[in-house]
Design an enzyme around this catalytic site. Structure first.
Site, PDB file in Angstrom:
ATOM      1  N   GLU A 106       9.712  -3.647 -21.690  1.00 42.60           N
ATOM      2  CA  GLU A 106       8.418  -3.438 -22.350  1.00 42.60           C
ATOM      3  C   GLU A 106       7.388  -4.333 -21.673  1.00 42.60           C
ATOM      4  O   GLU A 106       7.584  -5.548 -21.571  1.00 42.60           O
ATOM      5  CB  GLU A 106       8.466  -3.758 -23.853  1.00 42.60           C
TER       6      GLU A 106
ATOM      7  N   ASP B 265      -3.947  -2.819 -22.727  1.00 43.01           N
ATOM      8  CA  ASP B 265      -5.388  -3.100 -22.684  1.00 43.01           C
ATOM      9  C   ASP B 265      -6.110  -1.953 -21.972  1.00 43.01           C
ATOM     10  O   ASP B 265      -5.694  -1.555 -20.880  1.00 43.01           O
ATOM     11  CB  ASP B 265      -5.636  -4.424 -21.943  1.00 43.01           C
TER      12      ASP B 265
ATOM     13  N   ASP C 105       2.472 -12.326 -15.728  1.00 40.65           N
ATOM     14  CA  ASP C 105       1.899 -11.016 -15.402  1.00 40.65           C
ATOM     15  C   ASP C 105       2.999 -10.178 -14.754  1.00 40.65           C
ATOM     16  O   ASP C 105       3.664 -10.643 -13.816  1.00 40.65           O
ATOM     17  CB  ASP C 105       0.738 -11.227 -14.412  1.00 40.65           C
TER      18      ASP C 105
ATOM     19  N   LYS D 167     -14.181  -0.580 -18.374  1.00 41.72           N
ATOM     20  CA  LYS D 167     -15.128  -0.464 -17.245  1.00 41.72           C
ATOM     21  C   LYS D 167     -14.430   0.142 -16.032  1.00 41.72           C
ATOM     22  O   LYS D 167     -13.302  -0.264 -15.691  1.00 41.72           O
ATOM     23  CB  LYS D 167     -15.676  -1.847 -16.883  1.00 41.72           C
TER      24      LYS D 167
ATOM     25  N   GLU E 269       5.076 -10.518 -21.330  1.00 39.17           N
ATOM     26  CA  GLU E 269       3.817 -10.767 -22.040  1.00 39.17           C
ATOM     27  C   GLU E 269       3.094 -11.916 -21.344  1.00 39.17           C
ATOM     28  O   GLU E 269       3.569 -13.047 -21.344  1.00 39.17           O
ATOM     29  CB  GLU E 269       4.077 -11.095 -23.510  1.00 39.17           C
TER      30      GLU E 269
ATOM     31  N   THR F 261       4.429  -1.131 -33.445  1.00 38.89           N
ATOM     32  CA  THR F 261       3.952  -2.370 -32.835  1.00 38.89           C
ATOM     33  C   THR F 261       2.920  -2.989 -33.798  1.00 38.89           C
ATOM     34  O   THR F 261       2.479  -2.334 -34.745  1.00 38.89           O
ATOM     35  CB  THR F 261       3.278  -2.100 -31.472  1.00 38.89           C
ATOM     36  N   GLU F 262       2.502  -4.216 -33.521  1.00 36.01           N
ATOM     37  CA  GLU F 262       1.478  -4.845 -34.382  1.00 36.01           C
ATOM     38  C   GLU F 262       0.193  -4.007 -34.354  1.00 36.01           C
ATOM     39  O   GLU F 262      -0.420  -3.756 -35.391  1.00 36.01           O
ATOM     40  CB  GLU F 262       1.117  -6.260 -33.892  1.00 36.01           C
ATOM     41  N   TYR F 263      -0.216  -3.589 -33.160  1.00 35.66           N
ATOM     42  CA  TYR F 263      -1.458  -2.817 -33.034  1.00 35.66           C
ATOM     43  C   TYR F 263      -1.338  -1.462 -33.715  1.00 35.66           C
ATOM     44  O   TYR F 263      -2.263  -0.995 -34.355  1.00 35.66           O
ATOM     45  CB  TYR F 263      -1.823  -2.633 -31.549  1.00 35.66           C
ATOM     46  N   GLU F 264      -0.175  -0.843 -33.564  1.00 33.12           N
ATOM     47  CA  GLU F 264       0.001   0.487 -34.160  1.00 33.12           C
ATOM     48  C   GLU F 264      -0.100   0.412 -35.684  1.00 33.12           C
ATOM     49  O   GLU F 264      -0.723   1.271 -36.316  1.00 33.12           O
ATOM     50  CB  GLU F 264       1.361   1.069 -33.736  1.00 33.12           C
TER      51      GLU F 264
HETATM   52  C1  LIG Z   1      -3.553  -4.762 -26.761  1.00 28.96           C
HETATM   53  S1  LIG Z   1      -2.158  -5.773 -26.684  1.00 28.96           S
HETATM   54  C2  LIG Z   1      -0.872  -4.822 -27.457  1.00 28.96           C
HETATM   55  C3  LIG Z   1       0.300  -5.658 -27.870  1.00 28.96           C
HETATM   56  C4  LIG Z   1       1.501  -4.883 -28.435  1.00 28.96           C
HETATM   57  N1  LIG Z   1       2.117  -4.068 -27.405  1.00 28.96           N
HETATM   58  C5  LIG Z   1       1.106  -4.020 -29.607  1.00 28.96           C
HETATM   59  O1  LIG Z   1       1.075  -2.801 -29.429  1.00 28.96           O
HETATM   60  O2  LIG Z   1       0.857  -4.549 -30.675  1.00 28.96           O
HETATM   61  C6  LIG Z   1      -1.709  -5.640 -24.957  1.00 28.96           C
HETATM   62  C7  LIG Z   1      -0.841  -6.791 -24.517  1.00 28.96           C
HETATM   63  O3  LIG Z   1      -0.442  -6.570 -23.168  1.00 28.96           O
HETATM   64  C8  LIG Z   1      -0.467  -7.806 -22.471  1.00 28.96           C
HETATM   65  N2  LIG Z   1      -0.633  -7.495 -21.037  1.00 28.96           N
HETATM   66  C9  LIG Z   1      -1.676  -6.852 -20.476  1.00 28.96           C
HETATM   67  N3  LIG Z   1      -1.527  -6.750 -19.143  1.00 28.96           N
HETATM   68  C10 LIG Z   1      -0.331  -7.350 -18.860  1.00 28.96           C
HETATM   69  C11 LIG Z   1       0.362  -7.587 -17.647  1.00 28.96           C
HETATM   70  N4  LIG Z   1      -0.141  -7.191 -16.468  1.00 28.96           N
HETATM   71  N5  LIG Z   1       1.555  -8.230 -17.693  1.00 28.96           N
HETATM   72  C12 LIG Z   1       2.040  -8.642 -18.896  1.00 28.96           C
HETATM   73  N6  LIG Z   1       1.414  -8.459 -20.085  1.00 28.96           N
HETATM   74  C13 LIG Z   1       0.242  -7.819 -20.068  1.00 28.96           C
HETATM   75  C14 LIG Z   1      -1.656  -8.520 -23.084  1.00 28.96           C
HETATM   76  O4  LIG Z   1      -1.585  -9.910 -22.898  1.00 28.96           O
HETATM   77  C15 LIG Z   1      -1.553  -8.133 -24.547  1.00 28.96           C
HETATM   78  O5  LIG Z   1      -0.808  -9.049 -25.304  1.00 28.96           O
END
Ligand SMILES: C[S@@+](CC[C@H](N)C(=O)[O-])C[C@H]1O[C@@H](n2cnc3c(N)ncnc32)[C@H](O)[C@@H]1O
Length: 206
Positions: free
Chosen positions: A39, A113, A91, A117, A64, A185-188
């Site tokens: 994930e 994310d 990352d 833009k 994460e 997920t938390e966001y969902e």
């Molecule tokens: C909008 S949050 C959603 C979190 C979770 N998946 C949820 O649905 O509740 C997106 C997460 O992806 C992580 N993220 C974004 N780009 C990433 C990358 N290139 N590598 C690792 N994590 C990343 C961000 O730090 C953030 O915590």
């Protein structure tokens, strides 16, 4: 995504090197499992914890990049005594090089994310360069499963998948949550409570 800095969470990662790893070693015993899932962008980990509890034989790799968030997930992994989740608080782009071809059965992208833009399009986790990596990292017939509330990101991702090497691609405009095979997920949870429509894409490695 803006997140409050949590010193305890960042320190927690340092104190738990068995749970949170910086470098990817494909020969780690953790990967001797019948199924391996990835994930990317796990957030605080509700999704991966639910799946990992449900499927103890599958080993889950969680990535994460925000350490204050990853530390919260690391604590949940420890508190729940989960031995089938390994966390990488980095990352994901830094890991790709170390991961062999055909390593994962499934790759999950949940509420990535949107980077709205245009100039940031290449940071979107469904940008074609990422899809090429996922294709390489998946076993034959392995799948990418992507969920988002963001219609702009969904439409962008549809085009990227259509132009990719993936096959049997499903585009689900209004995804009805499937409790048996999926996890929130938390966001969902938040977006569904607000009445938002959730989009989903499932794509298979050729
Ligand atoms: C909008 S949050 C959603 C979190 C979770 N998946 C949820 O649905 O509740 C997106 C997460 O992806 C992580 N993220 C974004 N780009 C990433 C990358 N290139 N590598 C690792 N994590 C990343 C961000 O730090 C953030 O915590």
């Amino acid at each position: 995504m803006r997140v409050k800095y949590k010193p305890w969470a960042v320190q927690y990662l340092v104190d738990h090197p068995d749970v949170a790893k910086e470098k990817f070693d494909p020969n780690d015993d953790f990967f001797k499992a019948p199924k391996i899932a990835l994930e990317i962008g796990s957030g605080k980990g509700d999704f991966i914890l639910t799946l990992a509890k449900r499927n103890p034989d599958t080993h889950y790799v969680s990535v994460e990049v925000i350490r204050s968030v990853a530390g919260v997930l690391a604590k949940k992994i420890v508190d729940n005594k989960m031995d089938n989740i390994l966390l990488y608080p980095v990352d994901v782009e830094f890991l790709f090089e170390a991961i062999p071809d055909g390593f994962f059965d499934v790759i999950y992208l949940n509420f990535s994310d949107p980077w709205p833009k245009k100039k940031h399009a290449k940071r979107r986790l469904t940008f074609h360069k990422f899809l090429d990596q996922y294709h390489r990292l998946l076993k034959e017939n392995g799948k990418v499963i992507f969920k988002t509330d963001n219609t702009g990101l969904y439409e962008f991702s549809m085009e990227e998948f259509k132009n990719s090497k993936f096959v049997n691609i499903s585009f689900i405009d209004d995804y009805v949550f499937d409790e048996t095979n999926d996890a929130m997920t938390e966001y969902e949870t938040k977006f569904r409570a607000e009445g938002k429509v959730i989009h989903k894409i499932i794509a298979q490695r050729s």
